[in-house]
Design an enzyme around this catalytic site. Structure first.
Site, PDB file in Angstrom:
ATOM      1  N   ASP A  82      26.924  70.021  15.825  1.00  0.00           N
ATOM      2  CA  ASP A  82      27.624  71.265  16.107  1.00  0.00           C
ATOM      3  C   ASP A  82      28.931  71.319  15.326  1.00  0.00           C
ATOM      4  O   ASP A  82      29.659  70.321  15.242  1.00  0.00           O
ATOM      5  CB  ASP A  82      27.894  71.323  17.621  1.00  0.00           C
ATOM      6  CG  ASP A  82      28.500  72.629  18.088  1.00  0.00           C
ATOM      7  OD1 ASP A  82      28.218  73.669  17.477  1.00  0.00           O
ATOM      8  OD2 ASP A  82      29.240  72.598  19.100  1.00  0.00           O
ATOM      9  N   HIS A  83      29.238  72.456  14.753  1.00  0.00           N
ATOM     10  CA  HIS A  83      30.501  72.682  14.037  1.00  0.00           C
ATOM     11  C   HIS A  83      30.805  71.583  13.018  1.00  0.00           C
ATOM     12  O   HIS A  83      31.915  71.035  12.989  1.00  0.00           O
ATOM     13  CB  HIS A  83      31.661  72.831  15.021  1.00  0.00           C
ATOM     14  CG  HIS A  83      31.669  74.156  15.710  1.00  0.00           C
ATOM     15  ND1 HIS A  83      32.139  75.306  15.133  1.00  0.00           N
ATOM     16  CD2 HIS A  83      31.200  74.521  16.933  1.00  0.00           C
ATOM     17  CE1 HIS A  83      31.977  76.318  15.972  1.00  0.00           C
ATOM     18  NE2 HIS A  83      31.401  75.863  17.070  1.00  0.00           N
ATOM     19  N   HIS A 178      35.704  79.465  22.451  1.00  0.00           N
ATOM     20  CA  HIS A 178      35.432  78.103  22.893  1.00  0.00           C
ATOM     21  C   HIS A 178      36.399  77.710  24.013  1.00  0.00           C
ATOM     22  O   HIS A 178      37.525  78.196  24.073  1.00  0.00           O
ATOM     23  CB  HIS A 178      35.593  77.122  21.725  1.00  0.00           C
ATOM     24  CG  HIS A 178      34.591  77.328  20.626  1.00  0.00           C
ATOM     25  ND1 HIS A 178      34.941  77.766  19.379  1.00  0.00           N
ATOM     26  CD2 HIS A 178      33.257  77.152  20.604  1.00  0.00           C
ATOM     27  CE1 HIS A 178      33.854  77.849  18.618  1.00  0.00           C
ATOM     28  NE2 HIS A 178      32.824  77.486  19.353  1.00  0.00           N
ATOM     29  N   HIS A 206      28.142  81.189  20.564  1.00  0.00           N
ATOM     30  CA  HIS A 206      29.056  80.094  20.882  1.00  0.00           C
ATOM     31  C   HIS A 206      30.041  80.581  21.948  1.00  0.00           C
ATOM     32  O   HIS A 206      30.201  81.771  22.162  1.00  0.00           O
ATOM     33  CB  HIS A 206      29.826  79.657  19.633  1.00  0.00           C
ATOM     34  CG  HIS A 206      28.998  78.890  18.652  1.00  0.00           C
ATOM     35  ND1 HIS A 206      29.380  77.662  18.158  1.00  0.00           N
ATOM     36  CD2 HIS A 206      27.812  79.157  18.077  1.00  0.00           C
ATOM     37  CE1 HIS A 206      28.468  77.213  17.306  1.00  0.00           C
ATOM     38  NE2 HIS A 206      27.508  78.121  17.241  1.00  0.00           N
TER      39      HIS A 206
END
Length: 281
Positions: A82-83, A178, A206
């Site tokens: 992820d990311h 986030h 997200h």
């Protein structure tokens, strides 16, 4: 079943009936809890770790645990980075057997984001792995990255990005952030519908922690195929560990380990049911 690719899970979603949950894990206990949740609900799942969390969970150590856990599971599991922001970490994830990686180039101008994402796609193709890209900016911060403001994804730029990069999934910014929300999120479901109408690749949400059940359903029914959950699981683990210590002041390591598994499992089962994943295999 076994370790599978992200694209296999996302392309199995019929219409806008449900979405695949992609859950961040940071240790063996969280990986165990995630898989217990998926196996109990007979549901496919993605487990992932963000590059911004690697100072707490070195990929060289956690990555093999995640891959091994997926291979031993009785449900289909994709293992995802992820990311990802650096070529070194992305390549390491691929070398370890991750079946997909995300390159987050959202901080770059569109043209540079496209060029860098295409480079990652070419690398992942050599491993037979999938790539998720991102366009627009999801607010907040993932891991130890600098916090950013929300920048809603443009329809025209989303179409260009998808067509030129040929990514297997694309994260879009529609008002989420986030971490835990400081103010109530205002989702641009209208923009999501517009993007879904012109983009062929599966769309990713997200910043799922803190959204309402109605928010999730609106996003799923209007084109989201993958939803990321991280902070809610970390919060649940902390809650279960604190509760275990409060109820048993002389709690030992194994009590705390069990609490971490249970906290992860409880949160993931809750979200999987919201996403419509029960009995999907």
């Amino acid at each position: 079943m076994a370790l599978v690719k992200m694209s296999e899970l996302l392309h199995s979603v019929y219409g806008n009936s449900y979405a695949i949950g992609s859950f961040n894990v940071s240790n063996m206990e969280m990986a165990m809890g995630a898989i217990k949740a998926a196996e109990e609900l007979k549901a496919p799942i993605m487990i992932q770790i963000a590059e911004g969390r690697l100072k707490y969970s070195p990929l060289e150590l956690l990555g093999p645990v995640m891959v091994a856990a997926a291979k031993l599971s009785t449900v289909p599991i994709a293992v995802h980075l992820d990311h990802g922001g650096s070529m070194r970490v992305i390549k390491l994830a691929l070398d370890l057997g991750f079946t997909s990686v995300m390159f987050d180039g959202s901080k770059y101008p569109l043209g540079e984001n496209i060029d860098r994402t295409k480079e990652i796609k070419a690398l992942a193709d050599k491993y037979g792995a999938d790539v998720e890209g991102e366009i627009g900016k999801v607010g907040g911060a993932e891991g130890d990255y600098k916090e950013v403001d929300i920048a809603i994804t443009s329809v025209a730029e989303a179409r260009r990005f998808s067509e030129e990069t040929k990514v297997d999934a694309m994260a879009v910014a529609i008002g989420t952030a986030h971490g835990n929300y400081k103010v109530e999120p205002k989702l641009r479901v209208d923009r999501l519908k517009e993007i879904a109408a012109v983009v062929k690749c599966p769309l990713v949400l997200h910043g799922g922690t803190g959204l309402s059940e109605e928010d999730f359903h609106n996003c799923i029914h209007n084109g989201i195929k993958k939803i990321n959950i991280a902070t809610a699981s970390y919060d649940s683990v902390a809650k279960y560990v604190k509760k275990a210590i409060k109820e048993k002041p002389n709690a030992n390591y194994f009590d705390i380990s069990d609490a971490a598994v249970q906290g992860t499992q409880a949160n993931i089962m809750k979200h999987m049911k919201i996403f419509g994943l029960e009995n999907r295999i």
